[in-house]
Write a protein that holds these residues in place. Structure first.
Motif, PDB file in Angstrom:
ATOM      1  N   UNK A   1       1.002  -1.151   0.036  1.00  0.00           N
ATOM      2  CA  UNK A   1       0.002   0.244   0.025  1.00  0.00           C
ATOM      3  C   UNK A   1       0.929   1.266  -0.219  1.00  0.00           C
ATOM      4  N   UNK A   2       1.810   1.368   0.869  1.00  0.00           N
ATOM      5  CA  UNK A   2       2.854   2.624   0.745  1.00  0.00           C
ATOM      6  C   UNK A   2       3.646   2.473  -0.688  1.00  0.00           C
ATOM      7  N   UNK A   3       3.913   1.454  -1.121  1.00  0.00           N
ATOM      8  CA  UNK A   3       4.498   1.544  -2.356  1.00  0.00           C
ATOM      9  C   UNK A   3       3.727   2.087  -3.555  1.00  0.00           C
ATOM     10  N   UNK A   4       2.333   1.493  -3.302  1.00  0.00           N
ATOM     11  CA  UNK A   4       1.425   2.260  -4.381  1.00  0.00           C
ATOM     12  C   UNK A   4       1.200   3.714  -4.185  1.00  0.00           C
ATOM     13  N   UNK A   5       0.860   4.250  -2.776  1.00  0.00           N
ATOM     14  CA  UNK A   5       0.738   5.449  -2.570  1.00  0.00           C
ATOM     15  C   UNK A   5       1.911   6.240  -3.093  1.00  0.00           C
ATOM     16  N   UNK A   6       3.194   5.924  -3.005  1.00  0.00           N
ATOM     17  CA  UNK A   6       4.544   6.779  -3.279  1.00  0.00           C
ATOM     18  C   UNK A   6       4.293   6.701  -4.935  1.00  0.00           C
ATOM     19  N   UNK A   7       3.831   5.681  -5.572  1.00  0.00           N
ATOM     20  CA  UNK A   7       3.965   5.419  -7.098  1.00  0.00           C
ATOM     21  C   UNK A   7       2.863   6.679  -7.486  1.00  0.00           C
ATOM     22  N   UNK A   8       1.755   6.767  -6.711  1.00  0.00           N
ATOM     23  CA  UNK A   8       0.814   7.514  -7.151  1.00  0.00           C
ATOM     24  C   UNK A   8       1.231   8.965  -7.008  1.00  0.00           C
ATOM     25  N   UNK A   9       1.940   9.318  -6.180  1.00  0.00           N
ATOM     26  CA  UNK A   9       2.518  10.569  -5.869  1.00  0.00           C
ATOM     27  C   UNK A   9       3.523  11.045  -6.956  1.00  0.00           C
ATOM     28  N   UNK A  10       4.344   9.958  -7.310  1.00  0.00           N
ATOM     29  CA  UNK A  10       5.323  10.042  -8.497  1.00  0.00           C
ATOM     30  C   UNK A  10       4.684  10.363  -9.841  1.00  0.00           C
ATOM     31  N   UNK A  11       3.570   9.735  -9.829  1.00  0.00           N
ATOM     32  CA  UNK A  11       2.585   9.926 -11.325  1.00  0.00           C
ATOM     33  C   UNK A  11       1.897  11.203 -11.121  1.00  0.00           C
ATOM     34  N   UNK A  12       1.345  11.502 -10.119  1.00  0.00           N
ATOM     35  CA  UNK A  12       0.887  12.850 -10.014  1.00  0.00           C
ATOM     36  C   UNK A  12       1.613  14.199 -10.420  1.00  0.00           C
ATOM     37  N   UNK A  13       2.870  14.009 -10.062  1.00  0.00           N
ATOM     38  CA  UNK A  13       4.136  14.773 -10.223  1.00  0.00           C
ATOM     39  C   UNK A  13       4.284  15.005 -11.889  1.00  0.00           C
ATOM     40  N   UNK A  14       4.480  13.648 -12.254  1.00  0.00           N
ATOM     41  CA  UNK A  14       4.906  13.490 -13.640  1.00  0.00           C
ATOM     42  C   UNK A  14       3.577  13.875 -14.681  1.00  0.00           C
ATOM     43  N   UNK A  15       2.553  13.672 -14.216  1.00  0.00           N
ATOM     44  CA  UNK A  15       1.481  14.188 -15.116  1.00  0.00           C
ATOM     45  C   UNK A  15       0.839  15.373 -14.694  1.00  0.00           C
ATOM     46  N   UNK A  16       1.399  16.209 -13.746  1.00  0.00           N
ATOM     47  CA  UNK A  16       0.939  17.454 -13.427  1.00  0.00           C
ATOM     48  C   UNK A  16      -0.554  17.551 -13.071  1.00  0.00           C
ATOM     49  N   UNK A  17      -0.856  16.582 -11.894  1.00  0.00           N
ATOM     50  CA  UNK A  17      -2.202  16.560 -11.341  1.00  0.00           C
ATOM     51  C   UNK A  17      -2.056  16.935  -9.627  1.00  0.00           C
ATOM     52  N   UNK A  18      -2.578  17.877  -9.688  1.00  0.00           N
ATOM     53  CA  UNK A  18      -2.547  18.273  -8.293  1.00  0.00           C
ATOM     54  C   UNK A  18      -3.046  17.373  -7.150  1.00  0.00           C
TER      55      UNK A  18
END
Length: 68
Positions: free
Chosen positions: A51-68
Motif C-alpha cells: 500500500x505504501x509503495x502504491x501511494x508513493x507511486x501515485x505521488x510520483x505519477x501525479x508529479x509527472x502528469x501534473x495532477x494536483x
C-alpha cells in the motif's frame, strides 16, 4: 531487456501496483474518475508495504502528469 517471468512474485506485484498507480492518475487527469479512485485502490491493498509503495507511486505519477 528483462525477462519479467524471472522476477519474484513480490517484484511482479510492485510492477503491477506501479501500473495501477499510473493508470488511476491518468484517469483522474483525463476526468474519467475522481480522486476517490486513489483511496478505492489503496484501501483494497492488504499488505502495508505494498500500500505504501502504491501511494508513493501515485505521488510520483501525479508529479509527472501534473495532477494536483
Amino acid at each position: 531487456m528483462h525477462n519479467l517471468t524471472l522476477l519474484s512474485q513480490a517484484e511482479k506485484n510492485r510492477i503491477e501496483l506501479d501500473k495501477q498507480a499510473a493508470y488511476v492518475v491518468w484517469q483522474i487527469k483525463n476526468a474519467k474518475r475522481g480522486y476517490e479512485a486513489i483511496a478505492e485502490v489503496s484501501n483494497n491493498i492488504e499488505d502495508d508495504d505494498e500500500r505504501e509503495f502504491f501511494d508513493n507511486a501515485v505521488t510520483k505519477y501525479k508529479t509527472k502528469m501534473g495532477v494536483a
